[in-house]
Design a protein around this motif. Structure first.
Motif, short mmCIF file in Angstrom:
data_model
loop_
_atom_site.label_atom_id
_atom_site.label_comp_id
_atom_site.label_asym_id
_atom_site.label_seq_id
_atom_site.Cartn_x
_atom_site.Cartn_y
_atom_site.Cartn_z
N TYR A 60 15.19 21.64 16.53
CA TYR A 60 15.03 22.63 15.41
C TYR A 60 14.44 23.82 16.24
O TYR A 60 13.58 23.69 17.25
N ASN A 82 20.92 15.26 8.84
CA ASN A 82 20.89 14.31 7.79
C ASN A 82 20.98 15.18 6.44
O ASN A 82 21.78 14.94 5.41
N GLN A 83 20.07 16.11 6.37
CA GLN A 83 19.99 17.08 5.14
C GLN A 83 21.22 17.82 4.98
O GLN A 83 21.86 17.83 3.77
N TYR A 86 24.17 15.10 4.22
CA TYR A 86 24.19 14.33 2.91
C TYR A 86 24.26 15.26 1.73
O TYR A 86 24.75 14.97 0.55
N ASN A 87 23.47 16.34 1.81
CA ASN A 87 23.32 17.41 0.62
C ASN A 87 24.18 18.43 0.67
O ASN A 87 24.25 19.35 0.28
N LEU A 93 19.16 21.91 11.86
CA LEU A 93 19.05 21.41 13.15
C LEU A 93 20.42 21.76 13.96
O LEU A 93 21.32 22.27 13.46
N ARG A 111 33.15 8.34 4.27
CA ARG A 111 32.22 7.20 4.24
C ARG A 111 32.15 6.66 2.95
O ARG A 111 32.16 5.62 2.97
N GLU A 112 32.07 7.50 2.01
CA GLU A 112 31.74 7.03 0.69
C GLU A 112 33.07 6.19 0.12
O GLU A 112 33.01 5.28 -0.49
N CYS A 115 33.13 2.97 1.85
CA CYS A 115 32.00 1.97 1.18
C CYS A 115 32.46 1.27 -0.08
O CYS A 115 32.17 0.26 -0.47
N PHE A 125 25.67 0.13 5.82
CA PHE A 125 25.08 1.68 5.94
C PHE A 125 23.72 1.60 5.33
O PHE A 125 22.67 2.36 5.72
N LEU A 126 23.44 0.68 4.41
CA LEU A 126 22.13 0.92 3.77
C LEU A 126 21.09 0.10 4.69
O LEU A 126 20.01 0.79 4.85
N MET A 129 20.37 3.01 7.36
CA MET A 129 19.70 3.89 6.95
C MET A 129 18.02 3.35 6.76
O MET A 129 17.25 4.27 6.96
N GLY A 132 16.50 3.34 10.02
CA GLY A 132 16.30 4.84 10.34
C GLY A 132 14.75 5.16 9.77
O GLY A 132 13.95 5.88 10.48
N ASN A 133 14.82 4.84 8.56
CA ASN A 133 13.50 5.31 7.84
C ASN A 133 12.22 4.58 8.45
O ASN A 133 11.45 5.40 8.25
N LEU B 126 21.11 3.23 -1.55
CA LEU B 126 21.68 3.96 -0.43
C LEU B 126 21.33 5.45 -0.49
O LEU B 126 20.90 6.16 0.38
N MET B 129 17.55 5.88 -0.05
CA MET B 129 16.99 5.66 1.26
C MET B 129 17.62 6.79 2.04
O MET B 129 16.74 7.37 2.81
N ASN B 133 15.10 9.50 3.85
CA ASN B 133 15.09 9.84 5.36
C ASN B 133 15.12 11.19 5.41
O ASN B 133 14.32 11.79 6.48
N ILE B 134 15.88 12.03 4.73
CA ILE B 134 15.83 13.64 4.86
C ILE B 134 14.38 13.99 4.68
O ILE B 134 13.80 15.10 5.48
N LEU B 136 11.47 12.62 5.22
CA LEU B 136 10.79 12.04 6.47
C LEU B 136 11.07 13.05 7.64
O LEU B 136 10.13 13.39 8.37
N GLN B 137 12.29 13.45 7.86
CA GLN B 137 12.74 14.17 9.03
C GLN B 137 12.25 15.66 8.71
O GLN B 137 11.55 16.07 9.76
#
Lengths: 187, 187
Positions: A60, A82-83, A86-87, A93, A111-112, A115, A125-126, A129, A132-133, B126, B129, B133-134, B136-137
């Motif tokens: 960053y 990730n942000q 996923y969002n 970053l 990915r979805e 799954c 993936f859960l 994740m 990672g958490n 998922l 989680m 994760n986001i 926490l990052q």
């Protein structure tokens, strides 16, 4: 290179050859040169990457222009913003290559889809994740409660292979300590 | 109180009344008094909790006896010691109540059973989680790159409701700044 991904998935769920080929068909393969960027701040984040070989870093750049290392990723690691990914936002970053690298990468849609088609992969993936958490929580506790020396010793213990592949300046940034302190600790 | 959980799940996946009752049958209800512990360092972590009302905090006590706040959890939040719960290890964290609290809690076995029986719930977990994760990052980036004032302003912006419910000393610990600095910033 497919073996790296298959082995990681196999530690969590068991897939037949056909199922693994099906999983693989959702990914693309990328080859990158040292210093190449795969994600850039303020740009879209279309993929999450599974590293097959090489070494990458995510970082960053703050308002004053200072770099802060969030993560290193070597073989067998997943990396993205990730942000952003996923969002579906632009990246906060940057991710670039510390060594020539190869990844399997996948879009969020794929990915979805994967799954939904193969529930074992959602479980996989859960689990990733969740791991990672846990790593991120430990990183926060380490930043809050450990001194420079303890953080450096913890890094060596967790990632003995990385110490010799990463410039000291970057390790210092990852640990949130000065380059001078790291030099003192590592001699 | 069931409505709180149903609403949160409903934002991510849609459940019929029967399905929601089925989900609910995997949870138990806990009531806790202010100051009561729900997880203690060095002890097993049998549950993850969904907070229905009240306020909890998770914290780590380092070797020197100093407390570090990892997380606050209010209505609509999930809280546990992730490492202890998911890896079936003893807790590294403590979690106690800042206010009388009520939670829905579930074992790992029941959560996995639920996900296997109702794939929508695996998708739900998922997503949660991933959101965790986001967060926490972002917390790590904030600890590394923001100064005390920026962190305090970010906290107010993210959690305007919490400022008046949490003692200043605990907010300072969460932000990794001194009580004196926080007093200066909050006047």
């Amino acid at each position: 290179m497919e073996a790296v991904l298959r082995q990681q998935i196999g530690k969590i769920v068991s897939l037949s050859d056909d199922e693994f080929q099906f999983v693989l068909s959702h990914f693309l393969v990328g080859n990158y040169k040292k210093h190449q960027y795969i994600i850039q701040q303020e740009n879209p984040v279309p993929y999450v990457h599974f590293v097959v070989k090489g070494l990458l870093k995510s970082f960053y750049i703050d308002k004053s222009g200072k770099k802060h290392i969030l993560q290193f990723a070597m073989k067998d690691w997943w990396i993205t913003d990730n942000q952003g990914f996923y969002n579906k936002q632009n990246a906060t970053l940057n991710i670039d290559c510390l060594e020539d690298a190869q990844t399997f990468y996948i879009t969020l849609e794929n990915r979805e889809k994967l799954c939904a088609e193969l529930q074992k992969m959602e479980f996989f993936f859960l689990q990733k994740m969740t791991a990672g958490n846990i790593a991120l929580q430990n990183r926060i506790l380490s930043l809050m409660s450990k001194n420079s020396e303890e953080r450096y010793m913890q890094f060596i213990q967790l990632y003995p292979d990385l110490i010799h592949r990463i410039p000291k300046t970057l390790i210092a940034s990852y640990l949130g300590i000065s380059r001078e302190t790291l030099s003192r600790l590592s001699h």
